[in-house]
Design an enzyme around this catalytic site. Sequence first.
Site, short mmCIF file in Angstrom:
data_model
loop_
_atom_site.label_atom_id
_atom_site.label_comp_id
_atom_site.label_asym_id
_atom_site.label_seq_id
_atom_site.Cartn_x
_atom_site.Cartn_y
_atom_site.Cartn_z
N HIS A 165 -22.82 -48.42 -52.53
CA HIS A 165 -21.37 -48.43 -52.27
C HIS A 165 -21.09 -48.97 -50.87
CE1 HIS A 165 -19.39 -46.62 -55.72
NE2 HIS A 165 -20.17 -45.56 -55.70
N HIS A 196 -27.57 -45.00 -55.06
CA HIS A 196 -26.26 -45.33 -55.63
C HIS A 196 -25.19 -45.33 -54.55
CE1 HIS A 196 -23.02 -44.92 -58.82
NE2 HIS A 196 -22.39 -44.50 -57.75
N GLU A 197 -25.27 -44.36 -53.62
CA GLU A 197 -24.24 -44.24 -52.56
C GLU A 197 -24.42 -45.33 -51.51
OE1 GLU A 197 -22.90 -41.10 -54.74
OE2 GLU A 197 -21.94 -42.42 -53.31
N GLY A 203 -22.06 -37.08 -55.45
CA GLY A 203 -22.17 -37.95 -54.28
C GLY A 203 -20.83 -38.62 -54.05
N CYS A 248 -20.06 -43.09 -62.16
CA CYS A 248 -19.50 -43.35 -60.83
C CYS A 248 -18.04 -42.90 -60.81
CB CYS A 248 -19.58 -44.85 -60.51
SG CYS A 248 -18.97 -45.27 -58.87
N LEU A 249 -17.68 -42.20 -59.76
CA LEU A 249 -16.29 -41.72 -59.65
C LEU A 249 -15.31 -42.88 -59.54
CD1 LEU A 249 -16.91 -38.73 -57.23
CD2 LEU A 249 -16.65 -38.66 -59.71
N GLN A 269 -15.65 -45.52 -51.07
CA GLN A 269 -14.87 -45.11 -52.24
C GLN A 269 -13.52 -44.52 -51.87
OE1 GLN A 269 -18.50 -42.90 -53.92
NE2 GLN A 269 -17.42 -43.51 -55.76
O1 LIG Z 1 -20.91 -42.29 -56.20
C1 LIG Z 1 -20.26 -41.71 -57.08
O2 LIG Z 1 -19.32 -42.25 -57.67
C2 LIG Z 1 -20.68 -40.31 -57.54
C3 LIG Z 1 -21.77 -40.52 -58.55
C4 LIG Z 1 -23.09 -40.15 -57.92
C5 LIG Z 1 -24.20 -40.44 -58.89
C6 LIG Z 1 -24.38 -41.70 -59.44
C7 LIG Z 1 -25.45 -41.94 -60.28
C8 LIG Z 1 -26.33 -40.94 -60.60
C9 LIG Z 1 -26.14 -39.67 -60.08
C10 LIG Z 1 -25.07 -39.44 -59.22
C11 LIG Z 1 -21.53 -39.72 -59.83
O3 LIG Z 1 -20.42 -40.20 -60.51
S1 LIG Z 1 -21.19 -38.07 -59.63
C12 LIG Z 1 -20.94 -37.66 -61.36
C13 LIG Z 1 -22.28 -37.39 -61.95
C14 LIG Z 1 -22.74 -36.10 -61.82
C15 LIG Z 1 -24.03 -35.78 -62.27
C16 LIG Z 1 -24.85 -36.76 -62.82
C17 LIG Z 1 -24.39 -38.07 -62.94
C18 LIG Z 1 -23.08 -38.39 -62.50
ZN LIG Z 2 -20.40 -44.35 -57.39
#
Ligand SMILES: O=C(O)C[C@@H](Cc1ccccc1)[C@H](O)SCc1ccccc1
Ligand SMILES: [Zn+2]
Length: 167
Positions: A136, A132-133, A44, A90-91, A49
């Site tokens: 943000h 989560h998004e 995501g 989170c990235l 971000q």
């Molecule tokens: O928004 C972001 O930073 C990308 C997030 C999206 C996410 C957050 C929490 C749970 C699932 C997805 C992630 O950092 S993307 C990296 C990732 C990939 C698979 C599972 C968990 C995290």
């Molecule tokens: Zn995030």
Amino acid sequence: KLEILEFPDPRLRTVAKPVEQVDDALRKLIDDMIETMYDASGIGLAATQVNVHQRLLVIDVSETRDEPLVFINPEITPLTEDLAPYEEGCLSVPGFYEEVQRPAKVRINALDRNGEPFEIVTDGILATCIQHEIDHLDGKLFVDYVSRLKRDRIKKKLQKIHRQNAG
Ligand SMILES: O=C(O)C[C@@H](Cc1ccccc1)[C@H](O)SCc1ccccc1
Ligand SMILES: [Zn+2]
């Protein structure tokens, strides 16, 4: 590729404004965000971000990493009081993972990349990721759901890394 802001950058706390016009310029940004998400191995990415403060996010939870979803001006409605835990990353907070509880099933109303309204009802990782998004876009980070002690430790560690990178 676009540069991803990292905690504790204050710009991550900006509340994004609704998208006014779904036009070619926005679609270019959407494509750049999708490329940036794949490049960063994320599932995501929210416009906040990449320092664009409009209510826009992209997601791809597919195994084959070729089914990007676009949500413009997303509105979320929890459909249950049940909470689902997930070890979130989170990235914008690289290298840290913490358990967060979020509503297990949600309805999302949004516009697609052509400005057409759509609605989905979902649960599982897609529900977690969308929430989560959208956080943000409201200037919230998953570290806001852990103790201040833990959040301050994460902040100090990332600030140290940023100082080292600055030289
Ligand atoms: O928004 C972001 O930073 C990308 C997030 C999206 C996410 C957050 C929490 C749970 C699932 C997805 C992630 O950092 S993307 C990296 C990732 C990939 C698979 C599972 C968990 C995290
Ligand atoms: Zn995030």
